[in-house]
Design a protein around this motif. Sequence first.
Motif, PDB file in Angstrom:
ATOM      1  N   ILE A 108      42.671  66.483 -81.193  1.00 25.54           N
ATOM      2  CA  ILE A 108      41.080  66.346 -80.280  1.00 25.54           C
ATOM      3  C   ILE A 108      40.945  64.816 -81.251  1.00 25.54           C
ATOM      4  O   ILE A 108      41.212  63.686 -80.737  1.00 25.54           O
ATOM      5  CB  ILE A 108      40.212  66.760 -80.092  1.00 25.54           C
ATOM      6  CG1 ILE A 108      40.287  68.131 -78.950  1.00 25.54           C
ATOM      7  CG2 ILE A 108      39.079  66.541 -79.305  1.00 25.54           C
ATOM      8  CD1 ILE A 108      39.252  69.264 -78.532  1.00 25.54           C
ATOM      9  N   THR A 109      40.474  64.675 -82.899  1.00 26.47           N
ATOM     10  CA  THR A 109      39.995  63.990 -82.953  1.00 26.47           C
ATOM     11  C   THR A 109      41.372  63.256 -83.261  1.00 26.47           C
ATOM     12  O   THR A 109      40.395  61.624 -83.371  1.00 26.47           O
ATOM     13  CB  THR A 109      40.141  65.074 -84.553  1.00 26.47           C
ATOM     14  OG1 THR A 109      38.408  65.928 -84.909  1.00 26.47           O
ATOM     15  CG2 THR A 109      39.018  63.748 -85.366  1.00 26.47           C
ATOM     16  N   GLU A 110      42.100  64.046 -83.678  1.00 27.19           N
ATOM     17  CA  GLU A 110      43.529  62.632 -83.929  1.00 27.19           C
ATOM     18  C   GLU A 110      43.581  61.776 -83.034  1.00 27.19           C
ATOM     19  O   GLU A 110      43.785  60.212 -83.369  1.00 27.19           O
ATOM     20  CB  GLU A 110      45.090  63.453 -84.525  1.00 27.19           C
ATOM     21  CG  GLU A 110      45.682  61.758 -84.958  1.00 27.19           C
ATOM     22  CD  GLU A 110      47.422  63.516 -84.750  1.00 27.19           C
ATOM     23  OE1 GLU A 110      47.834  62.854 -86.147  1.00 27.19           O
ATOM     24  OE2 GLU A 110      47.272  63.748 -83.731  1.00 27.19           O
ATOM     25  N   GLU A 111      43.521  62.539 -81.108  1.00 31.63           N
ATOM     26  CA  GLU A 111      43.845  61.513 -80.042  1.00 31.63           C
ATOM     27  C   GLU A 111      42.718  60.659 -80.246  1.00 31.63           C
ATOM     28  O   GLU A 111      42.814  59.572 -80.123  1.00 31.63           O
ATOM     29  CB  GLU A 111      43.929  62.544 -79.401  1.00 31.63           C
ATOM     30  CG  GLU A 111      45.436  63.326 -78.900  1.00 31.63           C
ATOM     31  CD  GLU A 111      45.944  63.980 -78.246  1.00 31.63           C
ATOM     32  OE1 GLU A 111      45.102  63.245 -77.022  1.00 31.63           O
ATOM     33  OE2 GLU A 111      47.260  64.516 -78.213  1.00 31.63           O
ATOM     34  N   LYS A 150      46.968  63.943 -89.525  1.00 28.52           N
ATOM     35  CA  LYS A 150      46.261  62.598 -89.720  1.00 28.52           C
ATOM     36  C   LYS A 150      44.735  62.582 -89.026  1.00 28.52           C
ATOM     37  O   LYS A 150      44.295  62.447 -87.829  1.00 28.52           O
ATOM     38  CB  LYS A 150      46.609  60.939 -88.974  1.00 28.52           C
ATOM     39  CG  LYS A 150      48.663  61.155 -89.615  1.00 28.52           C
ATOM     40  CD  LYS A 150      49.237  60.289 -89.625  1.00 28.52           C
ATOM     41  CE  LYS A 150      50.351  60.059 -90.022  1.00 28.52           C
ATOM     42  NZ  LYS A 150      51.300  59.051 -90.724  1.00 28.52           N
ATOM     43  N   LEU A 151      43.808  62.231 -89.319  1.00 23.62           N
ATOM     44  CA  LEU A 151      42.637  62.573 -89.942  1.00 23.62           C
ATOM     45  C   LEU A 151      41.631  61.723 -90.040  1.00 23.62           C
ATOM     46  O   LEU A 151      42.194  60.902 -91.326  1.00 23.62           O
ATOM     47  CB  LEU A 151      41.834  64.133 -89.423  1.00 23.62           C
ATOM     48  CG  LEU A 151      42.431  65.307 -88.869  1.00 23.62           C
ATOM     49  CD1 LEU A 151      42.396  66.329 -89.754  1.00 23.62           C
ATOM     50  CD2 LEU A 151      42.465  65.294 -87.764  1.00 23.62           C
ATOM     51  N   LEU A 187      35.935  66.893 -88.137  1.00 21.81           N
ATOM     52  CA  LEU A 187      36.725  67.130 -87.496  1.00 21.81           C
ATOM     53  C   LEU A 187      35.925  67.391 -86.183  1.00 21.81           C
ATOM     54  O   LEU A 187      34.358  67.491 -85.893  1.00 21.81           O
ATOM     55  CB  LEU A 187      37.081  68.555 -87.365  1.00 21.81           C
ATOM     56  CG  LEU A 187      38.145  69.412 -87.880  1.00 21.81           C
ATOM     57  CD1 LEU A 187      37.775  70.786 -88.530  1.00 21.81           C
ATOM     58  CD2 LEU A 187      39.347  68.253 -87.326  1.00 21.81           C
ATOM     59  N   LEU A 188      35.913  65.721 -84.811  1.00 23.20           N
ATOM     60  CA  LEU A 188      35.037  66.130 -83.672  1.00 23.20           C
ATOM     61  C   LEU A 188      35.030  66.793 -83.016  1.00 23.20           C
ATOM     62  O   LEU A 188      36.150  67.266 -82.569  1.00 23.20           O
ATOM     63  CB  LEU A 188      35.342  64.919 -83.165  1.00 23.20           C
ATOM     64  CG  LEU A 188      35.358  63.477 -83.917  1.00 23.20           C
ATOM     65  CD1 LEU A 188      36.149  61.864 -83.610  1.00 23.20           C
ATOM     66  CD2 LEU A 188      34.176  63.473 -84.995  1.00 23.20           C
ATOM     67  N   VAL A 189      34.157  67.386 -82.188  1.00 23.89           N
ATOM     68  CA  VAL A 189      33.421  68.747 -81.301  1.00 23.89           C
ATOM     69  C   VAL A 189      33.247  67.885 -79.944  1.00 23.89           C
ATOM     70  O   VAL A 189      32.173  67.370 -79.952  1.00 23.89           O
ATOM     71  CB  VAL A 189      32.879  69.862 -82.396  1.00 23.89           C
ATOM     72  CG1 VAL A 189      32.666  71.053 -81.349  1.00 23.89           C
ATOM     73  CG2 VAL A 189      33.386  69.579 -83.373  1.00 23.89           C
TER      74      VAL A 189
END
Length: 478
Positions: free
Chosen positions: A170-173, A193-194, A206-208
């Motif tokens: 989710i975060t990478e996209e 890749k973050l 990490l995005l939630v």
Amino acid sequence: MAARKSLVHPVLFSNHYGIPAAALNAAGLLDPILNSDTKLFIDPLLLWKSQNPLIISEGRTAVETNFQNVIGLLDISEAEGDVAWRGAYKALNLDERAETSLGYGAAGTSGSSRPPELRNGILRTAKQIITLGEKNPTMIPLMGLFEAGVGPDTLSDMTTNFLLPTLARITEEFCVANSLPVREFAPQYNGRKLPANPYHASLPVLLVPRDLLRDLPLAADWADVSRVILEVREIRDAVNAMFGNFAKATISQKKAAVRRVALSSPTLLRKLINAVAVASESYDEKADLDGYYQFRTILTEDPSPFQGRLTAPSTRDGTTLLKTVTDIIAQYTAMVEDNNMWELLWHGAVPRHERASQLLFFAVANVMCAVNNVDISPETNSGGGPVDFKFSSGYRGRVLVELKLSTGNVVHGYKTQLEIYKKAAATSAAVFVVMDLGKMGRKLRTIEKLKADAEARGEKTSEIIVIDGRRQVSASKR
């Protein structure tokens, strides 16, 4: 867990990476504070209500598979400590996750391992449930109902560990779509890749999804759990038979009672699991009763309304510091009383919580100082407590500002809490702010008498300021 410190300058992900907060909102993702934890938690029961496409397509499966793995191993375990038990122990990963910036931390984010006994306690209870013939994976997120020491942060981190590959994707996209700088981290993120957290160089952000978040997971929120229990007649009757009045029991007593009743019958256990699973709801962004989202809004909006509201002090001493702090409070008071900021203290006819008022004050003070080049920084413990002001360079003075709602325990706050905070901060200078949302009664007169009596004894007292935050009639209806 990391030591609890004061947060001075909150840095939002959107601000640090130079993207509009609206981009995160449109994606349904929380805009995390990179140098502090936000007291929101991932509730595993919300996975089945989330609208995030990746949670739907792979996150739910990942969590359910991991839960089933733990249950399957416990099912074949014949004794605590055997091979299957050790496998379940390893699979039930409770390590804290600093990458999401969620939980109970303050300055800095948490990240450590929990004691082995906590994991074993969860496994023992899960084994009892399995013995009753219940193998629903939903049982594991509900361990907060039964186990002492299993709090919202435990449930949240457990779920985050199972969701790690999905949250990484989710975060990478999101970062790729918004051209944000990213890099590879440890293998546990599946080669995604973050973005890096500048306050934790070795960790990514990490995005939630916001619809996974609660202020407290239902299994740890006893107000909700009590309500759910009352809806299951058999459980309600059995628990009340133990206590007479379940509402007056302590949390540990409630957990012990619910455990005893639920584990006495497969039917009662199944009813409890189903009732709690259905009742779980995400944090209400529109109501925002704790002020987490309006806090972010103030930090990301145009700061021009705050310009010219504060003058930089000409000298550097404790007396000037106190005057500057009272100037900030005076400007904040004017914004609440005369510029419709009182509306942010309410959701319709319902007052937001005390935490919302504290965060609003903190955000306004932070922006006001920054935009007017005033060398004073508000500090706050993100887990609660006072807003602590100090000059950020060269000043020795320190002034505490404690804000309480008129609807709360004002007298205790003035008489006890503020004095404790003053001693901890090694200062005698403090201001006690009462946000009047109604139900003041005799509280103000009581603390004013306490102040007068202390002054008569020659003691230095804290100034009392009252802000009228009550709902007003709109200008068009006056």
